[in-house]
Enzyme design. Sequence first.
Site, PDB file in Angstrom:
ATOM      1  N   ARG A 117      40.315  38.690  42.282  1.00 22.81           N
ATOM      2  CA  ARG A 117      41.051  37.493  41.904  1.00 22.81           C
ATOM      3  C   ARG A 117      41.224  36.633  43.136  1.00 22.81           C
ATOM      4  O   ARG A 117      41.071  37.099  44.259  1.00 22.81           O
ATOM      5  CB  ARG A 117      42.428  37.866  41.343  1.00 22.81           C
ATOM      6  CG  ARG A 117      42.343  38.720  40.071  1.00 22.81           C
ATOM      7  CD  ARG A 117      43.737  39.109  39.601  1.00 22.81           C
ATOM      8  NE  ARG A 117      43.652  39.998  38.453  1.00 22.81           N
ATOM      9  CZ  ARG A 117      44.689  40.650  37.964  1.00 22.81           C
ATOM     10  NH1 ARG A 117      45.874  40.533  38.525  1.00 22.81           N
ATOM     11  NH2 ARG A 117      44.547  41.426  36.919  1.00 22.81           N
ATOM     12  N   GLY A 119      43.877  35.639  44.436  1.00 27.57           N
ATOM     13  CA  GLY A 119      45.030  36.014  45.240  1.00 27.57           C
ATOM     14  C   GLY A 119      44.997  37.418  45.753  1.00 27.57           C
ATOM     15  O   GLY A 119      45.913  37.833  46.452  1.00 27.57           O
ATOM     16  N   CYS A 120      43.965  38.203  45.438  1.00 26.79           N
ATOM     17  CA  CYS A 120      43.972  39.606  45.831  1.00 26.79           C
ATOM     18  C   CYS A 120      42.563  40.090  46.046  1.00 26.79           C
ATOM     19  O   CYS A 120      41.717  39.928  45.187  1.00 26.79           O
ATOM     20  CB  CYS A 120      44.660  40.460  44.759  1.00 26.79           C
ATOM     21  SG  CYS A 120      44.593  42.218  45.075  1.00 26.79           S
ATOM     22  N   GLY A 121      42.310  40.707  47.185  1.00 23.42           N
ATOM     23  CA  GLY A 121      40.982  41.206  47.475  1.00 23.42           C
ATOM     24  C   GLY A 121      40.807  42.658  47.131  1.00 23.42           C
ATOM     25  O   GLY A 121      39.759  43.241  47.392  1.00 23.42           O
ATOM     26  N   CYS A 123      41.942  44.051  43.962  1.00 24.51           N
ATOM     27  CA  CYS A 123      42.100  44.297  42.534  1.00 24.51           C
ATOM     28  C   CYS A 123      40.909  45.068  41.986  1.00 24.51           C
ATOM     29  O   CYS A 123      39.766  44.745  42.268  1.00 24.51           O
ATOM     30  CB  CYS A 123      42.227  42.975  41.782  1.00 24.51           C
ATOM     31  SG  CYS A 123      43.579  41.949  42.377  1.00 24.51           S
TER      32      CYS A 123
END
Length: 279
Positions: A117, A119-121, A123
């Site tokens: 995503r 906002g997140c590496g 996930c």
Amino acid sequence: MMPADPLDLDALPAPDAPREVRRFRQGAWQSALDDLAEEVPVALEFNGISHAVMLATPADLEDFALGFALSEGIIAEPGECYGAEASVSPQGITVHVDIAASAFAQLKVRRRNLAGRTGCGLCGTENLAEVLREVAPLGHTQHVSREAIAAAQAALVGNQALQRRTGAMHAAAWCSTAGEVVLFREDVGRHNALDKLIGALARTPDRRDKKGFVLMTSRASVEIVQKAAQAGIEIVAAVSAATHLAVKVAEQTGMTLVGFVRGDECVIYTGFDRIEGSV
């Protein structure tokens, strides 16, 4: 080596798109056109095997593919990546990456499915061991002044064309020890921007081997630290705060991690001795 222009750029969507909006400004509603940042599912496929799907800005995808392969430890050096091609479908973009057989064999051993995503590496990581993978300790060859970090932060704003148009982009910049912005990449995801920068550096060896540091227009999260450490980057500065986990990992790898880079101010979390005059 990666070809100079491996992707069909004409087939890719633009990194931003106009949209008619209603804006309230100066006490009244107005009709206006806004430029919106594109978020496109980008699948990274290595030797025919799908490995990761990230929401990313559809620009600099050759840098993205190479940088991701390096920062995730899929390949150990740029020469293990032989090329990349992109195919576009209604669902998104697939980047087909050709890597060395030895690197692909190792990838199959530790293969995981990621659902990235913006906002997140991390996930979609299947087990805890993959979240905090081991990274070799960094060398100690880089030093920079606080003034150079401040100068780079001031200069970066002027380079962010997509951010000025959309207001929704992060940037990762490679900066010289004099505070010059030498190379930078933008993306809706901070870790995507860093992967693009790592890939761009890897494709320009004359810049990759020079002294400098990375500057991020984001918080310093753990995946930023891990990716930078995997790429051998000793100094990472960010305009926002670092997380506790990021600081712990930076300390373990021997990285200098700097946050809250705003004007003349900054906070050094780890590796104080690389910042001149701080100790």
